[in-house]
Design a protein around this motif. Structure first.
Motif, PDB file in Angstrom:
ATOM      1  N   ALA A  65       0.833  -1.201   0.000  1.00 23.96           N
ATOM      2  CA  ALA A  65       0.000   0.000   0.000  1.00 23.96           C
ATOM      3  C   ALA A  65       0.870   1.254   0.000  1.00 23.96           C
ATOM      4  O   ALA A  65       0.596   2.216  -0.730  1.00 23.96           O
ATOM      5  N   SER A  78       1.256   4.010  -3.078  1.00 26.43           N
ATOM      6  CA  SER A  78       1.005   5.408  -2.714  1.00 26.43           C
ATOM      7  C   SER A  78       2.173   6.298  -3.103  1.00 26.43           C
ATOM      8  O   SER A  78       1.980   7.422  -3.587  1.00 26.43           O
ATOM      9  N   CYS A  96       0.572  10.049  -3.598  1.00 31.59           N
ATOM     10  CA  CYS A  96      -0.602  10.317  -2.768  1.00 31.59           C
ATOM     11  C   CYS A  96      -0.189  10.542  -1.312  1.00 31.59           C
ATOM     12  O   CYS A  96       0.063   9.599  -0.567  1.00 31.59           O
ATOM     13  N   CYS A 121      -2.420   8.778   1.435  1.00 29.42           N
ATOM     14  CA  CYS A 121      -2.189   7.345   1.605  1.00 29.42           C
ATOM     15  C   CYS A 121      -0.790   7.052   2.154  1.00 29.42           C
ATOM     16  O   CYS A 121      -0.622   6.114   2.942  1.00 29.42           O
ATOM     17  N   HIS A 134      -0.629   4.892   5.521  1.00 34.04           N
ATOM     18  CA  HIS A 134      -0.001   3.566   5.562  1.00 34.04           C
ATOM     19  C   HIS A 134       1.322   3.568   6.320  1.00 34.04           C
ATOM     20  O   HIS A 134       1.680   2.563   6.931  1.00 34.04           O
ATOM     21  N   MET A 168      -5.538   0.143  -4.100  1.00 33.99           N
ATOM     22  CA  MET A 168      -4.666   1.265  -3.767  1.00 33.99           C
ATOM     23  C   MET A 168      -4.529   2.224  -4.944  1.00 33.99           C
ATOM     24  O   MET A 168      -4.437   3.438  -4.750  1.00 33.99           O
ATOM     25  N   THR A 177      -5.515   6.037  -4.372  1.00 32.21           N
ATOM     26  CA  THR A 177      -4.498   7.074  -4.558  1.00 32.21           C
ATOM     27  C   THR A 177      -4.878   8.026  -5.678  1.00 32.21           C
ATOM     28  O   THR A 177      -4.691   9.236  -5.564  1.00 32.21           O
ATOM     29  N   ASN A 226      -7.501  10.494  -4.526  1.00 31.18           N
ATOM     30  CA  ASN A 226      -6.934  11.525  -3.652  1.00 31.18           C
ATOM     31  C   ASN A 226      -6.057  12.511  -4.413  1.00 31.18           C
ATOM     32  O   ASN A 226      -6.103  13.712  -4.163  1.00 31.18           O
TER      33      ASN A 226
END
Length: 157
Positions: free
Chosen positions: A41, A45, A50, A53, A57, A134, A138, A141
Motif C-alpha cells: 500500500a 502510494s 498520494c 495514503c 499507511h 490502492m 491514490t 486523492n
C-alpha cells in the motif's frame, strides 16, 4: 494547496466510499500478511504521489510494529537488504501493476512467477486486489488534491 473535493460531503460519493472502505477492510482480513499489505500500500502510494495514503499507511504500519528503517526504504526496496524475498516479489508486482501503461503486456510473466513462488492463489488474489484498490484510492486523492499529514491511526477502521 486546498482539496478540490470533499468526497464525504457528497451523498453519492459518500455511499460509494462506504463500499470502498468496506472492501478495504475485507482485504485487510485476507490471508496476505499484514506487513506485506502495508508495504505494498505504501509503495503504490509513493508511486502515485498520494500524500494522504503515504501518511495513512506509514502510520498504520508503524503502529503495527513496522520499523522506521523498513518504512523509509520502501521507495528503494531493490537496493535495501531489509525485505524478505516474498516482500520483494510483492513490491515488484505492485510496481508493475501500478505502472501497467509503462510496459507492453502489463505485469511480466517473470514478475508473476516470482510472486507465485511465495504466495498461494488466495494470497495472490488479495495482492492483486490490493494493488488495484490502492491505485483507485491514490488516484481519487491525487485528482482531488487531498492533503496528507492529519491521519490518525485507526481513523478509517
Amino acid at each position: 494547496m486546498d482539496a478540490r473535493l470533499n468526497y464525504f460531503a457528497d451523498p453519492t460519493a459518500g455511499r460509494a466510499l462506504k463500499h470502498l472502505m468496506s472492501a478495504g477492510r475485507t482485504l485487510k482480513e485476507s490471508a496476505l500478511p499484514a506487513a506485506t499489505q502495508e508495504l505494498v500500500a505504501l509503495r503504490v502510494s509513493q508511486i502515485n504521489g498520494c500524500a494522504v495514503c503515504i501518511d495513512m499507511h506509514t502510520k498504520e504500519a508503524a503502529a503495527a510494529g513496522e520499523t522506521a528503517v523498513r518504512l523509509n526504504l520502501v521507495a528503494a526496496w531493490r537496493e535495501a537488504n531489509v525485505f524478505t524475498e516474498a516482500e520483494r516479489a510483492a513490491l515488484e508486482l505492485a510496481e508493475q501493476g501500478t505502472r501497467v501503461a509503462d510496459a507492453a503486456g502489463g505485469v511480466s510473466d517473470e514478475v508473476w512467477e516470482r510472486a507465485a513462488a511465495h504466495y498461494d492463489e488466495e494470497q495472490l488474489t488479495a495482492l492483486v486486489l490490493l494493488v488495484c484498490f490502492m491505485n483507485l484510492a491514490t488516484r481519487m486523492n491525487v485528482i482531488a488534491r487531498q492533503q496528507g499529514g492529519d491521519y490518525e491511526v485507526g481513523q478509517f477502521h
